[in-house]
Design a protein around this motif. Structure first.
Motif, PDB file in Angstrom:
ATOM      1  N   TRP A   1       0.827  -1.214   0.000  1.00 11.74           N
ATOM      2  CA  TRP A   1       0.000   0.000   0.000  1.00 11.74           C
ATOM      3  C   TRP A   1       0.857   1.258   0.000  1.00 11.74           C
ATOM      4  N   ARG A   2       2.031   1.184   0.625  1.00 15.90           N
ATOM      5  CA  ARG A   2       2.980   2.317   0.557  1.00 15.90           C
ATOM      6  C   ARG A   2       3.325   2.609  -0.905  1.00 15.90           C
ATOM      7  N   ASP A   3       3.670   1.554  -1.640  1.00 17.42           N
ATOM      8  CA  ASP A   3       4.038   1.729  -3.051  1.00 17.42           C
ATOM      9  C   ASP A   3       2.867   2.260  -3.865  1.00 17.42           C
ATOM     10  N   GLN A   4       1.674   1.736  -3.576  1.00 20.17           N
ATOM     11  CA  GLN A   4       0.477   2.190  -4.301  1.00 20.17           C
ATOM     12  C   GLN A   4       0.240   3.687  -4.076  1.00 20.17           C
ATOM     13  N   LEU A   5       0.291   4.112  -2.834  1.00 21.19           N
ATOM     14  CA  LEU A   5       0.014   5.512  -2.506  1.00 21.19           C
ATOM     15  C   LEU A   5       1.107   6.428  -3.072  1.00 21.19           C
ATOM     16  N   HIS A   6       2.353   6.001  -2.943  1.00 19.66           N
ATOM     17  CA  HIS A   6       3.467   6.806  -3.463  1.00 19.66           C
ATOM     18  C   HIS A   6       3.326   6.984  -4.986  1.00 19.66           C
ATOM     19  N   ASP A   7       3.030   5.893  -5.682  1.00 20.92           N
ATOM     20  CA  ASP A   7       2.878   5.974  -7.143  1.00 20.92           C
ATOM     21  C   ASP A   7       1.666   6.815  -7.534  1.00 20.92           C
TER      22      ASP A   7
END
Length: 312
Positions: free
Chosen positions: A88-94
């Motif tokens: 979810w970190r990667d999803q939000l950052h992207d």
């Protein structure tokens, strides 16, 4: 309060963004402001962008506001993956990089708070500020769990268990790892009456628990793949500990606590956050686990004023 409740009944049309080959649903409202960062609102376990309606309508006069369904929840795809804070970190950052296009203030409730903290600590270039509302996630020195606290609080033994309780606790964990048990538990927790019963435990103001709210949690739980997401959240190794993330954090931090939350001791948890990030701003509200939905008339002005103060 009447006006606030009326706002919540109006569906806000959203759109889809493709991320790693999966459909991710989000909602966008308000105009871009040159002097103010946009807001990105992130829901908790089992919830969705729907849970932020009262906040989107209350804040979009002053900010460009985005809300997103984490992969595995709401109207977003529910592929068979390892669901964790890292994903979810990667999803939000992207999403911030590709869709919003500038640093955003991240605001997250519960599991969403933990995901937002992961982004702010580990991808600081995309975050202008962080707002946590009854945020989940374990600290190093405790064995407390991250999401879903609802189930954990019902299945976990007390903090200092006797040997029998320890044994029962281990048995429960083992049982929950068996496919049939997972299926039965999932079939149970996604029924409308169980959803309502859970909400009644965690909302102080029962009038905020509408049929619409129950339906918005019920509907995605019957999507294809929802069961796999549920199982993965239990079985995937937990992400980074909250204290480790706080030590890495450089963003301004606002914490809003619903003080009547039965799933976490807000005052006790507040002290831990202060221990690792003393320069935070915080407010305690007369509400349960989801203060943004229960007392939006208190949350929206606090959030608005704080974001304006850090934007000076």
């Amino acid at each position: 309060m009447q006006a606030t409740t009326a706002l919540s009944t109006t569906p806000i049309p959203g759109k889809y963004w493709q991320w790693r080959g999966h459909d991710v649903y989000y909602v966008q409202a308000g105009e871009k402001h040159p002097q103010r960062p946009p807001l990105l609102l992130v829901h908790g376990f089992g919830a969705s962008t729907d849970h932020w309606r009262k906040n989107i309508t209350g804040l979009c006069q002053d900010f460009e506001v985005f809300a997103i369904d984490l992969l595995g929840f709401g109207r977003s795809a529910k592929p068979k993956l390892q669901y964790s804070g890292d994903l979810w970190r990667d999803q939000l950052h992207d999403f911030i990089t590709q869709v919003i296009g500038q640093k955003a203030v991240l605001a997250g409730n519960s599991l969403g708070g933990y995901a937002c903290l992961c982004v702010a600590a580990q991808c600081p270039d995309s975050v202008a500020g962080l707002v946590l509302l009854n945020s989940a996630g374990p600290f190093s020195e405790t064995q407390s769990t991250s999401e879903p606290e609802a189930l954990q609080s019902q299945i976990q033994p007390p903090t200092q268990p006797s040997s029998l309780q320890k044994l029962l606790g281990d048995s429960v964990k083992w049982i929950l790892q068996q496919p049939l048990s997972q299926l039965l538990l999932f079939q149970y927790v996604r029924q409308r009456w169980v959803i309502r019963q859970t909400l009644e435990k965690v909302y102080l103001d029962k009038s905020a628990i509408t049929d619409q709210l129950v339906e918005e949690i019920y509907r995605p739980a019957y999507d294809p793949g929802a069961m796999d997401v549920f199982v993965s959240v239990f079985s995937t190794p937990q992400g980074e500990k909250v204290d480790v993330l706080l030590k890495q954090l450089t963003s301004p931090l606002l914490i809003l606590w619903g003080e009547a939350d039965p799933w976490m001791n807000a005052r006790e948890r507040s002290q831990k956050f202060r221990q690792y990030y003393p320069e935070l701003t915080e407010h305690f509200l007369t509400a349960g686990h989801c203060p943004h939905d229960e007392v939006p008339d208190k949350v929206n002005p606090l959030l608005r004023d704080w974001v304006l103060s850090i934007s000076q």
